[in-house]
Design a protein around this motif. Structure first.
Motif, PDB file in Angstrom:
ATOM      1  N   ASN A 150       2.808 -37.860  91.051  1.00 33.51           N
ATOM      2  CA  ASN A 150       3.043 -36.743  91.718  1.00 33.51           C
ATOM      3  C   ASN A 150       3.129 -35.311  90.686  1.00 33.51           C
ATOM      4  OD1 ASN A 150       2.585 -38.003  94.211  1.00 33.51           O
ATOM      5  ND2 ASN A 150       4.743 -38.397  94.316  1.00 33.51           N
ATOM      6  N   THR A 170      -2.603 -36.356  87.678  1.00 29.75           N
ATOM      7  CA  THR A 170      -1.846 -36.320  89.074  1.00 29.75           C
ATOM      8  C   THR A 170      -2.764 -36.900  90.503  1.00 29.75           C
ATOM      9  OG1 THR A 170      -2.348 -33.828  88.737  1.00 29.75           O
ATOM     10  CG2 THR A 170      -0.059 -34.517  88.464  1.00 29.75           C
ATOM     11  N   ASN A 171      -1.657 -37.125  91.485  1.00 34.42           N
ATOM     12  CA  ASN A 171      -2.453 -37.537  92.615  1.00 34.42           C
ATOM     13  C   ASN A 171      -2.889 -36.323  93.477  1.00 34.42           C
ATOM     14  OD1 ASN A 171      -3.318 -39.459  94.290  1.00 34.42           O
ATOM     15  ND2 ASN A 171      -1.189 -39.548  95.279  1.00 34.42           N
TER      16      ASN A 171
END
Length: 378
Positions: A320, A301-302
């Motif tokens: 995300n 995930t970012n």
């Protein structure tokens, strides 16, 4: 130079610090360097009775919280154990947990202290639903960052992202040092293998902050799309029962294996194909570097320090948090195209070998230590 590495958890505890410090000890073993490890045994409870005072804030307005009370008592216990067991003179102390650093500086005020902050306890508690944002516990825990800055000769952390997170809570954010965790390359041996069905793996504590519920939902979406896979979940925690129930309710329990806690997952990680962890917060994410050194394709995930390890589309894929469809799309890309999967895994391996090798990190730490004891040769 005589060094003390002050831990909180014992070295065998899973996690980033324990992945590095015991192996780091070997790299410092020479006639010029001597390194000891110290930690609080789990059996030490309610031994300390010392009055606790902080220099930068008053903790007593937060004392009605049981979580704060427990934190303060643990600090007392660490102080008690330190006074009882540490009798040797050290030239420098490097602490890897706020309680360890605070206790060491109180007991040895004249010894230079380097404090590395590896994660955010308050963010994890918020994401896990244990405390509320801006509540008593949150205010207490973020106040400790300024105290750590005040008592340390050098405040450090493991990612640029986490240094930025700390900035509002300290006086001189520009002075935070950043050295990522390092990993002993010899522990990771990529293995050539050919799995007819792609093998997904995650290694983590089973708590809400790690987003394993999102992973299970994404895997249910993959099954709907007709993809075959096996999901291996290595780790344990309070969310395990709920996650097993979720896998069952979504019809993927047969494709999912819950292993529980495993001491050395790196020994069999190279036999999997894809490492995935959709964390909701991560200061660094040591397990991504470990998976990269095992030559797995990475999906994360970012958030936090993960994008510092993964460049989307180059050495892994980023999505995300809390987006199971985007996660399913990313997993579909690496499941459906073995050549692309191999390219990502090879690039991840090369970056991890270059940036996160224990040799490189040990050399960076030696340079830092020598600033506080310049008479020692590197």
């Amino acid at each position: 130079m005589n060094l003390l590495q002050a831990l909180f958890f014992p070295p065998e505890q899973p996690g980033g610090v324990s992945s590095m410090i015991p192996y780091l000890q070997e790299r410092f073993r020479s006639s010029r360097w001597e390194m000891d490890l110290f930690w609080l045994p789990k059996r030490i409870r309610n031994k300390g009775h010392e009055e606790i005072l902080f220099e930068t804030f008053d903790w007593t307005p937060f004392a009605e919280s049981p979580i704060v009370q427990k934190y303060i008592q643990t600090y007392r216990d660490y102080l008690w154990w330190t006074r009882l067991r540490v009798n040797k003179k050290y030239d420098l102390i490097h602490a890897h947990h706020p309680i360890a650093g605070l206790a060491m500086k109180k007991v040895f005020p004249d010894v230079p202290l380097i404090q590395t902050l590896h994660s955010s306890y308050e963010r994890e508690l918020i994401l896990n639903g244990v405390i509320v944002e801006n509540g008593l516990e949150h205010q207490f825990l973020v106040s400790l960052y300024r105290e750590m800055e005040h008592v340390s000769e050098r405040l450090m952390t493991v990612s640029l992202s986490f240094a930025e997170y700390l900035s509002p809570y300290i006086a001189e954010p520009s002075q935070i040092g950043v050295i990522p965790n390092g990993f002993d390359e010899k522990r990771f041996k990529p293995v050539s293998h050919d799995n007819s069905i792609p093998q997904l793996v995650t290694v983590t504590r089973l708590v809400p902050a790690k987003g394993i519920d999102t992973l299970i939902k994404a895997c249910a979406e993959l099954k709907k799309r007709g993809h075959e896979y096996v999901l291996h979940i290595i780790g344990d925690g309070p969310s395990r029962t709920d996650l097993e129930s979720l896998a069952q309710s979504l019809g993927i329990y047969n494709e999912t294996i819950f292993y529980g806690y495993t001491l050395h997952p790196e020994e069999f990680m190279p036999f999997f194909d894809i490492f995935v962890l959709p964390s909701r917060a991560e200061a660094f994410g040591s397990v991504f570097a470990e998976a990269a050194l095992s030559c797995l394709a990475l999906v994360g995930t970012n958030v936090g320090g993960i994008p510092e390890q993964i460049e989307d589309g180059v050495n892994g894929l980023l999505v995300n948090p809390d987006d199971e469809i985007a996660l399913a799309d990313a997993l579909e890309k690496v499941i459906a195209d073995p050549s692309y999967r191999y390219e990502l895994s090879r690039s991840a391996w090369e970056k991890a070998k270059s940036l996160y090798s224990l040799t490189r990190v040990a050399n960076e730490l030696k340079k830092t230590y020598l600033q506080y004891h310049p008479g020692t040769k590197g």
